[in-house]
Scaffold this motif. Structure first.
Motif, PDB file in Angstrom:
ATOM      1  N   GLU A  67       0.814  -1.218   0.000  1.00 28.65           N
ATOM      2  CA  GLU A  67       0.000   0.000   0.000  1.00 28.65           C
ATOM      3  C   GLU A  67       0.850   1.271   0.000  1.00 28.65           C
ATOM      4  N   THR A  68       1.907   1.309   0.781  1.00 27.00           N
ATOM      5  CA  THR A  68       2.752   2.506   0.833  1.00 27.00           C
ATOM      6  C   THR A  68       3.399   2.758  -0.525  1.00 27.00           C
ATOM      7  N   ARG A  69       3.892   1.716  -1.171  1.00 31.49           N
ATOM      8  CA  ARG A  69       4.506   1.885  -2.492  1.00 31.49           C
ATOM      9  C   ARG A  69       3.473   2.323  -3.516  1.00 31.49           C
ATOM     10  N   ALA A  70       2.293   1.737  -3.480  1.00 30.31           N
ATOM     11  CA  ALA A  70       1.246   2.108  -4.435  1.00 30.31           C
ATOM     12  C   ALA A  70       0.841   3.566  -4.252  1.00 30.31           C
ATOM     13  N   ARG A  71       0.622   3.970  -3.018  1.00 31.36           N
ATOM     14  CA  ARG A  71       0.225   5.363  -2.757  1.00 31.36           C
ATOM     15  C   ARG A  71       1.328   6.326  -3.164  1.00 31.36           C
ATOM     16  N   ALA A  72       2.577   6.004  -2.831  1.00 36.92           N
ATOM     17  CA  ALA A  72       3.701   6.873  -3.196  1.00 36.92           C
ATOM     18  C   ALA A  72       3.811   6.999  -4.708  1.00 36.92           C
ATOM     19  N   ALA A  73       3.724   5.882  -5.407  1.00 34.57           N
ATOM     20  CA  ALA A  73       3.837   5.910  -6.863  1.00 34.57           C
ATOM     21  C   ALA A  73       2.728   6.741  -7.487  1.00 34.57           C
ATOM     22  N   LEU A  74       1.510   6.566  -7.014  1.00 40.12           N
ATOM     23  CA  LEU A  74       0.396   7.322  -7.581  1.00 40.12           C
ATOM     24  C   LEU A  74       0.506   8.813  -7.268  1.00 40.12           C
ATOM     25  N   LEU A  75       0.986   9.154  -6.089  1.00 42.46           N
ATOM     26  CA  LEU A  75       1.205  10.570  -5.774  1.00 42.46           C
ATOM     27  C   LEU A  75       2.265  11.174  -6.685  1.00 42.46           C
ATOM     28  N   VAL A  76       3.315  10.428  -6.959  1.00 43.83           N
ATOM     29  CA  VAL A  76       4.357  10.912  -7.867  1.00 43.83           C
ATOM     30  C   VAL A  76       3.782  11.078  -9.276  1.00 43.83           C
ATOM     31  N   VAL A  77       2.974  10.123  -9.711  1.00 45.69           N
ATOM     32  CA  VAL A  77       2.338  10.240 -11.029  1.00 45.69           C
ATOM     33  C   VAL A  77       1.483  11.504 -11.079  1.00 45.69           C
ATOM     34  N   GLN A  78       0.714  11.736 -10.040  1.00 44.00           N
ATOM     35  CA  GLN A  78      -0.176  12.902 -10.005  1.00 44.00           C
ATOM     36  C   GLN A  78       0.595  14.215  -9.992  1.00 44.00           C
ATOM     37  N   GLU A  79       1.633  14.298  -9.184  1.00 46.15           N
ATOM     38  CA  GLU A  79       2.361  15.551  -8.991  1.00 46.15           C
ATOM     39  C   GLU A  79       3.493  15.769  -9.996  1.00 46.15           C
ATOM     40  N   GLY A  80       3.947  14.719 -10.632  1.00 48.37           N
ATOM     41  CA  GLY A  80       5.055  14.838 -11.577  1.00 48.37           C
ATOM     42  C   GLY A  80       6.405  14.568 -10.949  1.00 48.37           C
ATOM     43  N   GLU A  81       6.635  15.137  -9.788  1.00 52.69           N
ATOM     44  CA  GLU A  81       7.883  14.933  -9.048  1.00 52.69           C
ATOM     45  C   GLU A  81       7.631  15.316  -7.598  1.00 52.69           C
ATOM     46  N   LEU A  82       8.145  14.513  -6.692  1.00 50.10           N
ATOM     47  CA  LEU A  82       8.013  14.813  -5.268  1.00 50.10           C
ATOM     48  C   LEU A  82       9.314  14.524  -4.549  1.00 50.10           C
ATOM     49  N   CYS A  83       9.603  15.347  -3.568  1.00 54.81           N
ATOM     50  CA  CYS A  83      10.747  15.166  -2.683  1.00 54.81           C
ATOM     51  C   CYS A  83      10.360  14.148  -1.604  1.00 54.81           C
ATOM     52  N   VAL A  84      11.350  13.493  -1.068  1.00 51.20           N
ATOM     53  CA  VAL A  84      11.105  12.544   0.015  1.00 51.20           C
ATOM     54  C   VAL A  84      10.326  13.220   1.137  1.00 51.20           C
ATOM     55  N   CYS A  85      10.687  14.440   1.487  1.00 46.96           N
ATOM     56  CA  CYS A  85      10.003  15.127   2.594  1.00 46.96           C
ATOM     57  C   CYS A  85       8.516  15.344   2.288  1.00 46.96           C
ATOM     58  N   GLU A  86       8.174  15.590   1.022  1.00 47.36           N
ATOM     59  CA  GLU A  86       6.774  15.753   0.650  1.00 47.36           C
ATOM     60  C   GLU A  86       6.025  14.428   0.788  1.00 47.36           C
ATOM     61  N   LEU A  87       6.669  13.345   0.390  1.00 50.16           N
ATOM     62  CA  LEU A  87       6.035  12.042   0.504  1.00 50.16           C
ATOM     63  C   LEU A  87       5.885  11.617   1.960  1.00 50.16           C
ATOM     64  N   VAL A  88       6.858  11.938   2.794  1.00 53.58           N
ATOM     65  CA  VAL A  88       6.751  11.654   4.229  1.00 53.58           C
ATOM     66  C   VAL A  88       5.525  12.365   4.802  1.00 53.58           C
ATOM     67  N   CYS A  89       5.352  13.613   4.438  1.00 57.36           N
ATOM     68  CA  CYS A  89       4.203  14.394   4.912  1.00 57.36           C
ATOM     69  C   CYS A  89       2.896  13.824   4.365  1.00 57.36           C
ATOM     70  N   ALA A  90       2.828  13.596   3.065  1.00 61.05           N
ATOM     71  CA  ALA A  90       1.601  13.121   2.432  1.00 61.05           C
ATOM     72  C   ALA A  90       1.185  11.747   2.942  1.00 61.05           C
ATOM     73  N   LEU A  91       2.144  10.860   3.090  1.00 55.20           N
ATOM     74  CA  LEU A  91       1.843   9.491   3.517  1.00 55.20           C
ATOM     75  C   LEU A  91       1.712   9.365   5.026  1.00 55.20           C
ATOM     76  N   ASP A  92       2.093  10.422   5.749  1.00 57.62           N
ATOM     77  CA  ASP A  92       2.015  10.448   7.209  1.00 57.62           C
ATOM     78  C   ASP A  92       2.735   9.234   7.803  1.00 57.62           C
ATOM     79  N   ASP A  93       3.986   9.071   7.323  1.00 53.45           N
ATOM     80  CA  ASP A  93       4.786   7.934   7.762  1.00 53.45           C
ATOM     81  C   ASP A  93       6.207   8.399   8.034  1.00 53.45           C
TER      82      ASP A  93
END
Length: 114
Positions: A13-39
């Motif tokens: 689930e974490t990989r799927a959510r991260a991948a889809l967020l990257v697809v949606q946003e185009g590019e994300l920093c690790v810190c953005e993904l940490v915040c978005a995924l709340d992990d």
């Protein structure tokens, strides 16, 4: 990439959510993904490394920060699967997108992150 490789890569689930967020946003920093995924940063980074190892994402360094984007060399069917999944399941990522939208001091791509 084979269908088996893609679905194995996205089977967590974490990989799927991260991948889809990257697809949606185009590019994300690790810190953005940490915040978005709340992990935690170590957990998110571990999953991002797996997405990179399977060839789904590419990373780039900007100073001390690491940014992730979808690998542009993926077969068109992989892009289609990801876009269809993203479009058909927008509610699944709703909270992740809300956290990302509320993140203060989001990185500027030409400047340092966080």
């Amino acid at each position: 990439m084979t269908p088996l490789a893609l679905f194995k890569c996205l089977s967590d689930e974490t990989r799927a959510r991260a991948a889809l967020l990257v697809v949606q946003e185009g590019e994300l920093c690790v810190c953005e993904l940490v915040c978005a995924l709340d992990d935690s940063q170590p957990k998110v980074s571990r999953h991002l490394a797996q997405l990179r190892a399977c060839g789904l994402l590419l990373d780039r360094r900007q100073g001390q920060w690491v940014y992730y984007k979808l690998n542009p060399d993926l077969a068109p069917w992989v892009h289609d699967v990801l876009m269809t999944t993203l479009e058909a399941n927008s509610e699944w990522l709703e909270q992740d997108r809300a956290r990302l939208g509320q993140m203060g001091d989001r990185p500027v791509r030409a400047a340092a992150c966080c």
